[in-house]
Design an enzyme around this catalytic site. Structure first.
Site: not given
Length: 472
Positions: A31, A101, A104, A109, A127, A264, A339, A343
């Site tokens: 909290d 964590d 982070h 990552h 991290h 990943y 999008r 390339k």
């Protein structure tokens, strides 16, 4: 009907582990503003732009790790009472799992693996280091020391123990820790196991990531808990597993390999993360974040002040509005939304050469393309992906390692001649076959590429040799 007003464990309904109970001290930590920040830190970086279900955050993962850490510690305590695992030990392990964590940055990552190395070259920052620093800041800012003592923790010993578990064990040949003695060395392997990588952090993200990605997970961490025992080896007590559990462990390594390959290191995911990192770089010096004592920081310097870093969630770059100095960053982010990605030029076959030989070949190739097409250094991204490496002699029917190194080359500038660049690259690869990299490294050579990213160094053996193989 009797209503209980006394303080007791709080129940969380988790989609992975079901209804889990957390100690009141863990709830107090949850909290706090420092922990609530994790609701805005994407667990899988840019994968949400590839997998629609990958919207989960570090918040729920941290709760899951805290739960599994407690379950594992209790399982060892029940089956081996001679280990003398106390209530304090179990509570500290849970807190370490909950807070592992905290450090982070935006998109997980991506921040410490791609953005910080480019924004602050030579800065050895990860991290895990920030997790320890934010944990200290969390405790002090919310005056939690008295609360910890109310729950029978002994300070500063237990605070040191928690921070040492977050950082991970350093190995069997030294004992620099203050939190616990060597008789409880196995406790350091529950949350972040640097000895063999088998820990509850991975158990949770295997299950959680597979669930949200729609990938099957065959590893059963509950079965691992049942058959794990603490044994003496190398002068230390270590967590070991029954020999008959080797196939369950194989499923664990295989699950991780699949996650790296399918998610990943997904080629679209990685190029989106490169684009987000580039947007951060463009916006870095223009973003102002207030830290302690009114000092101002930007995206890359916020890691120097935990009050400023706590406010950093990656939402500091607006897609519309004023601030013309952010236009370049906004343009890159808009390309992601449209999008219109960088390339893909191609992926050479890497064979079995040493890293320096492969690196030289790749840079010579890009050097030729650069001059043929009059391209700039910053037009290229050279991305090295390492798919999980771990030796394991299991059986003649199963592989002894999960290791594959893939080189991907991308063209950033949408105005450049993609077809010509790709044709020259493919022709060069066909006449100059590549061979496998043994380690990952970061380097620049002949000013041909912007950066060679270090990704997943923790999965590569002989990491201490990284700098030695980088060409001058």
């Amino acid at each position: 009907i009797i209503l209980h007003s006394a303080i007791q464990d709080k129940v969380f309904n988790d989609p992975i582990h079901g209804h889990v109970e957390l100690h009141p001290l863990l709830v107090r930590i949850i909290d706090t503003p420092q922990f609530q920040r994790l609701r805005n830190i994407k667990q899988l970086g840019g994968a949400y732009y590839v997998y629609p279900g990958a919207s989960h955050n570090r918040f729920e993962h941290s709760i899951g790790v805290a739960y599994l850490a407690g379950e594992f510690a209790q399982a060892l305590r029940t089956r081996q009472p001679e280990l003398d695992i106390t209530d304090r030990d179990v509570l500290c392990v849970k807190i370490a799992g909950l807070c592992h964590d905290l450090g982070h940055g935006p998109f997980s990552h991506l921040f410490d693996g791609m953005f910080i190395p480019k924004a602050r070259p030579g800065e050895n920052w990860r991290h895990e280091q920030a997790s320890v620093e934010i944990f200290d800041h969390l405790v002090n800012d919310n005056n939690l020391r008295p609360v910890m003592e109310e729950h029978q923790l002994v300070l500063p010993q237990d605070l040191n123990f928690i921070k040492e578990m977050i950082g991970g064990s350093l190995g069997p040949n030294e004992w620099p820790y203050e939190g616990r003695g060597q008789d409880k060395s196995f406790l350091y392997e529950i949350v972040a196991n640097k000895r063999n990588g088998i820990d509850v952090d991975k158990f949770d993200y295997f299950a959680r990531d597979c669930h949200h990605l729609g990938i099957r997970n065959n590893f059963d961490h509950q079965r691992f808990f049942l058959f794990a025992r603490v044994c003496e080896a190398g002068g230390l007590k270590q967590i070991c597993s029954r020999d008959k559990e080797v196939h369950n462990l194989y499923d664990m390594f295989h699950a991780r390999s699949c996650l790296y390959r399918k998610a990943y290191q997904h080629p679209v995911n990685k190029i989106i993360e490169h684009m987000i990192a580039d947007a951060f770089l463009k916006a870095d010096k223009h973003i102002q974040i207030e830290g302690s004592e009114g000092n101002m920081y930007n995206l890359s310097t916020a890691i120097d002040d935990m009050e400023a870093y706590t406010k950093l969630t990656g939402q500091q770059i607006p897609l519309s509005g004023e601030h013309p100095e952010l236009e370049e960053a906004r343009r890159i982010l808009q390309r992601i939304i449209d999008r219109n990605f960088y390339k893909y030029l191609g992926r050479p076959d890497t064979g079995n050469e040493r890293p320096t030989e492969v690196c030289t070949n790749v840079f010579v190739c890009l050097y030729c393309i650069k001059h043929l097409l009059d391209m700039l250094t910053s037009d290229f991204i050279f991305s090295l992906c390492v798919f999980f490496h771990k030796k394991a002699s299991v059986s003649r029917l199963l592989p002894q390692n999960f290791s594959e190194h893939i080189i991907r080359v991308y063209l950033k500038n949408e105005d450049r001649n993609l077809a010509a660049a790709k044709r020259h690259f493919v022709q060069w690869c066909e006449t100059h076959p590549f061979q496998v990299l043994e380690v990952t490294f970061r380097s620049t050579l002949l000013n041909i590429v912007h950066v060679l990213y270090v990704e997943n160094v923790e999965d590569v053996e002989n990491v201490e040799d990284v700098e030695d193989v980088a060409p001058n």
